[in-house]
Design a protein around this motif. Structure first.
Motif, short mmCIF file in Angstrom:
data_model
loop_
_atom_site.label_atom_id
_atom_site.label_comp_id
_atom_site.label_asym_id
_atom_site.label_seq_id
_atom_site.Cartn_x
_atom_site.Cartn_y
_atom_site.Cartn_z
N TYR A 155 86.30 -54.34 -36.00
CA TYR A 155 86.34 -54.16 -37.46
C TYR A 155 85.31 -55.07 -38.12
O TYR A 155 85.41 -56.30 -38.03
CB TYR A 155 87.74 -54.51 -37.95
CG TYR A 155 87.92 -54.48 -39.45
CD1 TYR A 155 87.65 -53.34 -40.19
CD2 TYR A 155 88.38 -55.62 -40.13
CE1 TYR A 155 87.84 -53.32 -41.56
CE2 TYR A 155 88.57 -55.60 -41.50
CZ TYR A 155 88.30 -54.45 -42.22
OH TYR A 155 88.48 -54.43 -43.56
N ARG A 156 84.31 -54.48 -38.72
CA ARG A 156 83.36 -55.26 -39.53
C ARG A 156 83.22 -54.51 -40.86
O ARG A 156 82.49 -53.53 -40.95
CB ARG A 156 82.00 -55.38 -38.83
CG ARG A 156 82.00 -56.20 -37.56
CD ARG A 156 82.25 -57.69 -37.85
NE ARG A 156 82.30 -58.49 -36.62
CZ ARG A 156 83.38 -58.65 -35.86
NH1 ARG A 156 84.52 -58.04 -36.17
NH2 ARG A 156 83.33 -59.40 -34.79
N PRO A 157 83.95 -54.97 -41.88
CA PRO A 157 83.90 -54.27 -43.17
C PRO A 157 82.55 -54.48 -43.85
O PRO A 157 81.77 -55.35 -43.44
CB PRO A 157 85.02 -54.95 -43.96
CG PRO A 157 85.14 -56.30 -43.37
CD PRO A 157 84.80 -56.18 -41.92
N ASP A 158 82.30 -53.71 -44.89
CA ASP A 158 81.03 -53.82 -45.60
C ASP A 158 80.74 -55.26 -46.03
O ASP A 158 79.60 -55.72 -45.97
CB ASP A 158 81.02 -52.92 -46.84
CG ASP A 158 80.63 -51.49 -46.49
OD1 ASP A 158 80.28 -51.24 -45.31
OD2 ASP A 158 80.68 -50.63 -47.39
N ASN A 159 81.78 -55.98 -46.45
CA ASN A 159 81.49 -57.34 -46.96
C ASN A 159 81.08 -58.32 -45.86
O ASN A 159 80.54 -59.38 -46.13
CB ASN A 159 82.64 -57.89 -47.82
CG ASN A 159 83.90 -58.15 -47.05
OD1 ASN A 159 83.90 -58.14 -45.82
ND2 ASN A 159 85.00 -58.38 -47.75
N LYS A 210 77.14 -47.61 -44.98
CA LYS A 210 75.93 -47.21 -45.70
C LYS A 210 75.28 -48.38 -46.42
O LYS A 210 74.16 -48.31 -46.89
CB LYS A 210 76.27 -46.08 -46.70
CG LYS A 210 76.76 -44.81 -45.99
CD LYS A 210 75.86 -44.39 -44.82
CE LYS A 210 76.47 -43.31 -43.96
NZ LYS A 210 75.88 -43.16 -42.62
N ILE A 211 75.98 -49.50 -46.45
CA ILE A 211 75.45 -50.72 -47.05
C ILE A 211 74.31 -51.31 -46.22
O ILE A 211 73.53 -52.13 -46.69
CB ILE A 211 76.60 -51.74 -47.20
CG1 ILE A 211 76.18 -52.89 -48.10
CG2 ILE A 211 77.09 -52.23 -45.87
CD1 ILE A 211 77.35 -53.76 -48.49
N MET A 212 74.21 -50.91 -44.96
CA MET A 212 73.18 -51.49 -44.08
C MET A 212 72.44 -50.38 -43.33
O MET A 212 72.86 -49.22 -43.31
CB MET A 212 73.82 -52.45 -43.09
CG MET A 212 74.79 -51.76 -42.15
SD MET A 212 75.27 -52.81 -40.81
CE MET A 212 76.13 -51.67 -39.73
#
Ligand SMILES: NC(=O)c1ccc[n+]([C@@H]2O[C@H](COP(=O)([O-])OP(=O)(O)OC[C@H]3O[C@@H](n4cnc5c(N)ncnc54)[C@H](O)[C@@H]3O)[C@@H](O)[C@H]2O)c1
Length: 339
Positions: A155-159, A210-212
């Motif tokens: 688990y690696r969330p957007d933040n 999609k942030i990265m």
């Protein structure tokens, strides 16, 4: 001989594993800590001691260091290691040793030229389950690996990416789930198989971040010179960090292991198991369970090598093996375009 004088460069997340380890060793003295974010170096110094620096070259000049721990963003691993070697300083560097394979080779050559120790952290090799399976492959009881699979669902969330100025980028992290997380599962399986990859197929996707721009999902197949096949799957879109699972089909049985435990089922019907010793691991540090707990064991071996008491196992040269695989996965993974 007095205590070894050592420093930590990069006082972010992982540095606690190094600082706690240093604090536990009686023959090692933390004389300096360095971070371009001064407040992080100050916080580390207040807890663990050592003079504060924001410029590692100035630190190399002013302190007579025996060793440095490199806990920096990936793109800085080779340049800072090479600067340390040129100052005669032994290096223990976090994984991965580099972003590019050729740079990693240059680092290994420079360490050899200056006659210093160069260790790369792959702490999961020191888990009791990993050690049991490796020893049973080597002593022939389990025999050679014919086929294997690795599964990493974390688990690696957007933040996680949003709060970092280097994670999730091609130029500073060098990729996503493969170079940062699955490097551990791939290294373990590759270490067990102990042959040379002759073909690597891979596909990389960014399915949910999609942030990265880098991949959050990867799968592929590694074919080895001895005929072994390793399938891998890794992704950072799960809701928790499940233990990495590795399953190996060997000449004389089947091994399944995670960080926590190993089960070996031999063809003759007998079973052998191992569990990680968490009490021993937590003696040194309060790290996160998916980090695998064994930093202190590997760092102790590094210092024994610096003192000439023990041979370093995971040298830069040894780490080139997994570095090559990771770089080949990116070169062959056509779904995501590197920029
Ligand atoms: N072995 C493991 O299981 C494990 C787990 C987590 C992280 N890591 C590795 O540890 C390394 C660091 O990761 P992190 O999560 O601690 O990152 P982080 O961003 O939390 O920490 C990096 C630190 O380096 C500092 N820094 C950046 N440029 C610098 C420079 N030029 N000079 C001095 N300091 C500088 C930053 O300010 C930051 O404090 C990475 O290689 C990562 O892959 C390994």
């Amino acid at each position: 001989m007095g205590k070894l004088k050592v420093a930590v460069i990069g006082c972010g997340n992982i540095s606690v594993m190094h600082l706690d380890s240093i604090a536990a060793f009686e023959d090692v003295n933390l004389v300096a800590v360095c971070d371009i974010k001064e407040e992080r170096a100050v916080a580390a110094s207040q807890k663990y001691g050592g003079r504060v620096y924001t410029d590692y070259l100035e630190m190399f000049q002013k302190e007579k260091l025996d060793a440095v721990h490199i806990c920096l963003p990936h793109y800085l691993h080779v340049p800072v290691s090479v600067d340390a070697f040129k100052n005669g300083i032994n290096v223990i560097c976090e994984k991965p040793m580099s972003i590019k394979y050729d740079d990693a080779v240059r680092a290994v050559e420079t360490a050899e030229e200056y006659g210093v120790q160069y260790g790369i952290i792959f702490q999961c090799r020191y888990n009791a389950p990993s050690l049991l399976v490796k020893s049973r492959i080597e002593d022939g009881k389990l025999g050679t690996v014919k086929c294997g699979r690795t599964t990493l669902t974390w688990y690696r969330p957007d933040n996680y990416y949003d709060s970092s100025d280097w994670k999730g980028t091609w130029d500073k992290e060098g990729g996503g789930v493969v170079i940062d997380q699955a490097i551990h599962s791939l290294d373990l399986a590759n270490w067990m198989i102990n042959s040379t990859p002759v073909e690597i197929q891979s596909a990389l996707h960014n399915r949910n971040h999609k942030i990265m721009v880098v991949e959050d999902t990867a799968e592929g197949l590694i074919k080895y010179a001895n005929g072994a096949l390793l399938s891998f799957y890794a992704m950072n879109n799960y809701l928790v960090d499940e233990p990495i699972e590795i399953r190996l089909l060997c000449e004389n049985g089947k091994a399944t292991f995670t960080y926590d435990n190993a089960v070996i089922e031999y063809k003759d019907g007998t079973v052998e198991t191992a569990e990680n010793n968490f009490d021993e691991a937590f003696k040194y540090s309060g790290g996160k369970d998916y980090w695998g707990f064994q930093h202190a064991v590997q760092i102790r071996q590094f210092y024994n090598a610096v003192l000439g008491k023990e041979k370093l196992e995971i040298t830069g040269k040894e780490a080139l093996k997994i570095q090559k695989i990771v770089c080949d996965i990116y070169d062959n993974g056509g779904m995501i375009k590197k920029s």
